[in-house]
Scaffold this motif. Structure first.
Motif, PDB file in Angstrom:
ATOM      1  N   UNK A  68       0.782  -1.237   0.000  1.00 11.10           N
ATOM      2  CA  UNK A  68       0.000   0.000   0.000  1.00 11.10           C
ATOM      3  C   UNK A  68       0.814   1.287   0.000  1.00 11.10           C
ATOM      4  N   UNK A  69       2.001   1.272   0.666  1.00 10.22           N
ATOM      5  CA  UNK A  69       2.690   2.537   0.933  1.00 10.22           C
ATOM      6  C   UNK A  69       4.172   2.453   0.599  1.00 10.22           C
ATOM      7  N   UNK A  70       4.675   3.530  -0.003  1.00 12.01           N
ATOM      8  CA  UNK A  70       6.111   3.698  -0.221  1.00 12.01           C
ATOM      9  C   UNK A  70       6.534   4.947   0.548  1.00 12.01           C
ATOM     10  N   UNK A  71       7.369   4.749   1.563  1.00 11.80           N
ATOM     11  CA  UNK A  71       7.811   5.884   2.388  1.00 11.80           C
ATOM     12  C   UNK A  71       9.299   6.138   2.181  1.00 11.80           C
ATOM     13  N   UNK A  72       9.758   6.017   0.937  1.00 12.32           N
ATOM     14  CA  UNK A  72      11.179   6.146   0.629  1.00 12.32           C
ATOM     15  C   UNK A  72      11.658   7.575   0.388  1.00 12.32           C
ATOM     16  N   UNK A  73      10.945   8.397  -0.392  1.00 11.54           N
ATOM     17  CA  UNK A  73      11.493   9.711  -0.739  1.00 11.54           C
ATOM     18  C   UNK A  73      11.666  10.618   0.479  1.00 11.54           C
ATOM     19  N   UNK A  74      12.772  11.345   0.505  1.00 16.02           N
ATOM     20  CA  UNK A  74      12.999  12.369   1.519  1.00 16.02           C
ATOM     21  C   UNK A  74      12.865  13.721   0.827  1.00 16.02           C
ATOM     22  N   UNK A  75      11.864  14.471   1.207  1.00 18.70           N
ATOM     23  CA  UNK A  75      11.629  15.768   0.564  1.00 18.70           C
ATOM     24  C   UNK A  75      12.883  16.638   0.633  1.00 18.70           C
ATOM     25  N   UNK A  76      13.192  17.295  -0.482  1.00 17.17           N
ATOM     26  CA  UNK A  76      14.346  18.187  -0.610  1.00 17.17           C
ATOM     27  C   UNK A  76      15.676  17.456  -0.466  1.00 17.17           C
ATOM     28  N   UNK A  77      15.763  16.291  -1.102  1.00 19.54           N
ATOM     29  CA  UNK A  77      17.022  15.555  -1.172  1.00 19.54           C
ATOM     30  C   UNK A  77      17.119  14.917  -2.550  1.00 19.54           C
ATOM     31  N   UNK A  78      18.223  14.210  -2.804  1.00 22.79           N
ATOM     32  CA  UNK A  78      18.376  13.520  -4.082  1.00 22.79           C
ATOM     33  C   UNK A  78      19.133  12.220  -3.845  1.00 22.79           C
ATOM     34  N   UNK A 123      26.013  21.479   1.329  1.00 26.09           N
ATOM     35  CA  UNK A 123      24.588  21.395   1.625  1.00 26.09           C
ATOM     36  C   UNK A 123      23.990  22.717   2.105  1.00 26.09           C
ATOM     37  N   UNK A 124      24.858  23.673   2.471  1.00 30.55           N
ATOM     38  CA  UNK A 124      24.347  24.979   2.863  1.00 30.55           C
ATOM     39  C   UNK A 124      23.712  25.696   1.678  1.00 30.55           C
ATOM     40  N   UNK A 125      24.274  25.467   0.510  1.00 26.01           N
ATOM     41  CA  UNK A 125      23.869  26.214  -0.677  1.00 26.01           C
ATOM     42  C   UNK A 125      22.767  25.447  -1.417  1.00 26.01           C
ATOM     43  N   UNK A 126      21.584  25.538  -0.870  1.00 23.57           N
ATOM     44  CA  UNK A 126      20.456  24.722  -1.330  1.00 23.57           C
ATOM     45  C   UNK A 126      20.162  24.903  -2.812  1.00 23.57           C
ATOM     46  N   UNK A 127      20.058  26.126  -3.255  1.00 24.08           N
ATOM     47  CA  UNK A 127      19.679  26.373  -4.649  1.00 24.08           C
ATOM     48  C   UNK A 127      20.735  25.852  -5.611  1.00 24.08           C
ATOM     49  N   UNK A 128      21.998  25.967  -5.227  1.00 21.64           N
ATOM     50  CA  UNK A 128      23.081  25.478  -6.075  1.00 21.64           C
ATOM     51  C   UNK A 128      23.061  23.955  -6.139  1.00 21.64           C
ATOM     52  N   UNK A 129      22.864  23.325  -4.993  1.00 24.60           N
ATOM     53  CA  UNK A 129      22.801  21.861  -4.950  1.00 24.60           C
ATOM     54  C   UNK A 129      21.612  21.358  -5.750  1.00 24.60           C
ATOM     55  N   UNK A 134      19.878  22.892  -8.248  1.00 21.98           N
ATOM     56  CA  UNK A 134      19.860  23.184  -9.675  1.00 21.98           C
ATOM     57  C   UNK A 134      21.023  22.566 -10.434  1.00 21.98           C
ATOM     58  N   UNK A 135      22.196  22.449  -9.774  1.00 20.67           N
ATOM     59  CA  UNK A 135      23.385  21.969 -10.482  1.00 20.67           C
ATOM     60  C   UNK A 135      23.920  20.664  -9.894  1.00 20.67           C
ATOM     61  N   UNK A 136      24.171  20.664  -8.583  1.00 16.41           N
ATOM     62  CA  UNK A 136      24.782  19.497  -7.946  1.00 16.41           C
ATOM     63  C   UNK A 136      24.004  18.221  -8.138  1.00 16.41           C
ATOM     64  N   UNK A 137      22.682  18.298  -7.985  1.00 15.40           N
ATOM     65  CA  UNK A 137      21.863  17.083  -8.112  1.00 15.40           C
ATOM     66  C   UNK A 137      21.873  16.557  -9.540  1.00 15.40           C
ATOM     67  N   UNK A 138      21.962  17.440 -10.502  1.00 15.70           N
ATOM     68  CA  UNK A 138      21.992  17.011 -11.907  1.00 15.70           C
ATOM     69  C   UNK A 138      23.337  16.388 -12.275  1.00 15.70           C
ATOM     70  N   UNK A 139      24.405  16.891 -11.691  1.00 14.59           N
ATOM     71  CA  UNK A 139      25.719  16.284 -11.913  1.00 14.59           C
ATOM     72  C   UNK A 139      25.743  14.869 -11.348  1.00 14.59           C
ATOM     73  N   UNK A 184      20.912   9.135  -6.616  1.00 11.86           N
ATOM     74  CA  UNK A 184      21.092   8.639  -7.982  1.00 11.86           C
ATOM     75  C   UNK A 184      20.466   9.618  -8.978  1.00 11.86           C
ATOM     76  N   UNK A 185      19.519   9.140  -9.785  1.00 12.50           N
ATOM     77  CA  UNK A 185      18.881  10.022 -10.769  1.00 12.50           C
ATOM     78  C   UNK A 185      17.539  10.562 -10.302  1.00 12.50           C
ATOM     79  N   UNK A 186      17.219  10.356  -9.022  1.00 14.07           N
ATOM     80  CA  UNK A 186      15.946  10.821  -8.489  1.00 14.07           C
ATOM     81  C   UNK A 186      16.156  12.124  -7.716  1.00 14.07           C
ATOM     82  N   UNK A 187      15.349  13.126  -8.053  1.00 13.43           N
ATOM     83  CA  UNK A 187      15.418  14.435  -7.413  1.00 13.43           C
ATOM     84  C   UNK A 187      14.094  14.673  -6.695  1.00 13.43           C
ATOM     85  N   UNK A 188      14.156  14.754  -5.350  1.00 17.66           N
ATOM     86  CA  UNK A 188      12.943  14.812  -4.539  1.00 17.66           C
ATOM     87  C   UNK A 188      12.634  16.239  -4.080  1.00 17.66           C
TER      88      UNK A 188
END
Length: 294
Positions: free
Chosen positions: A107-117, A270-276, A278-283, A119-123
């Protein structure tokens, strides 16, 4: 793990907190906890804790995921435990995972952590509440019968567990700030506000395995003290999911403060949220596609 699980359960019992214990089960029999340590799983179940499935899978291939998850679910079912909840290893769930869970009637998937990434998943764009995902994109709303229950926004620090002693006091204060934000919000919102805390059974235990680390106990005690300032209920994952579905509530997004960014030094990526985001998570997503490394 053998001692840590029971010790952690003792902390939850003392604080009257409900919990779901996600038991690692893989297709490899050597990695099936229900076979290696059946008494641990049975003891948790007998004490009223929910037993969830936890499988580590690095591949996004649907067949690989089906084989691993179905094998794990079968092992727990054979041991007498109904499986309604799934937590992916490394929090790495995928769209194919949702479709596998739907086939297996989990019934439930409790895996994603909001505002994290991972592999290729951006949450980053997930709701701050449970939602039914698309069968084509787990990060978007859709018509799947599996309810995704995201772990609370990582930037609120409820699930920030630094290893360095010097960072723990700061992290504890940040956790209190994040929890109070949610508590104050619950007093004005007309929908349930969820504070979802997660940890590992081995992480809070001392090196000799004889006790829970003092700072971990103190952190849970302070968490419970903050909760006592508000009207709240404690749930296992499936209890929360059942309640949510019964209320027929639309998902929501919160304008939450970046508590994590406020406590980290400038040198921490990890302090620089917007940079992580927009760019870091995609890298890192590109690295996963090229190498398969999480």
């Amino acid at each position: 793990m053998k001692k840590g699980t029971a010790l952690l359960a003792d902390v939850f019992r003392r604080l009257d907190l409900r919990a779901t214990f996600h038991i690692q089960e893989q297709a490899d029999p050597n990695l099936k906890i229900s076979l290696r340590y059946p008494s641990i799983v049975d003891a948790l179940s007998d004490e009223g804790y929910e037993i969830g499935l936890h499988s580590h899978i690095t591949s996004t291939d649907s067949k690989v995921r089906y084989d691993e998850i179905s094998s794990g679910a079968s092992s727990l079912c054979d041991a007498g435990h109904r499986v309604r909840v799934f937590r992916a290893g490394w929090y790495f769930t995928t769209t194919s995972t949702i479709n596998v869970l739907e086939r297996l009637q989990i019934d439930y998937d409790c895996s994603p952590v909001k505002n994290s990434r991972v592999a290729n998943m951006r949450w980053y764009d997930l709701p701050d509440s449970p939602y039914f995902p698309s069968t084509h994109d787990v990060t978007r709303r859709g018509s799947s019968s599996v309810l995704v229950i995201p772990v609370t926004n990582y930037r609120l620090c409820l699930n920030y567990w630094p290893n360095q002693a010097g960072e723990r006091q700061t992290a504890e204060k940040a956790m209190i700030r994040g929890l109070k934000y949610l508590g104050d919000l619950s007093r004005v919102m007309d929908r349930p506000v969820i504070a979802y805390v997660t940890t590992h059974s081995w992480k809070p235990v001392t090196e000799n395995g004889e006790s829970i680390r003092g700072w971990v106990v103190e952190r849970f005690d302070k968490l419970a003290a903050v909760l006592s300032e508000y009207e709240y209920e404690s749930f296992s994952v499936s209890e929360m999911g059942d309640r949510w579905k019964g209320l027929s509530i639309e998902p929501y997004w919160l304008d939450a403060p970046d508590v994590l960014g406020s406590i980290l030094g400038w040198r921490s990526p990890r302090k620089h949220y917007r940079l992580v985001r927009s760019i870091g998570s995609r890298i890192l997503a590109l690295r996963y596609r090229l190498t398969g490394h999480l």
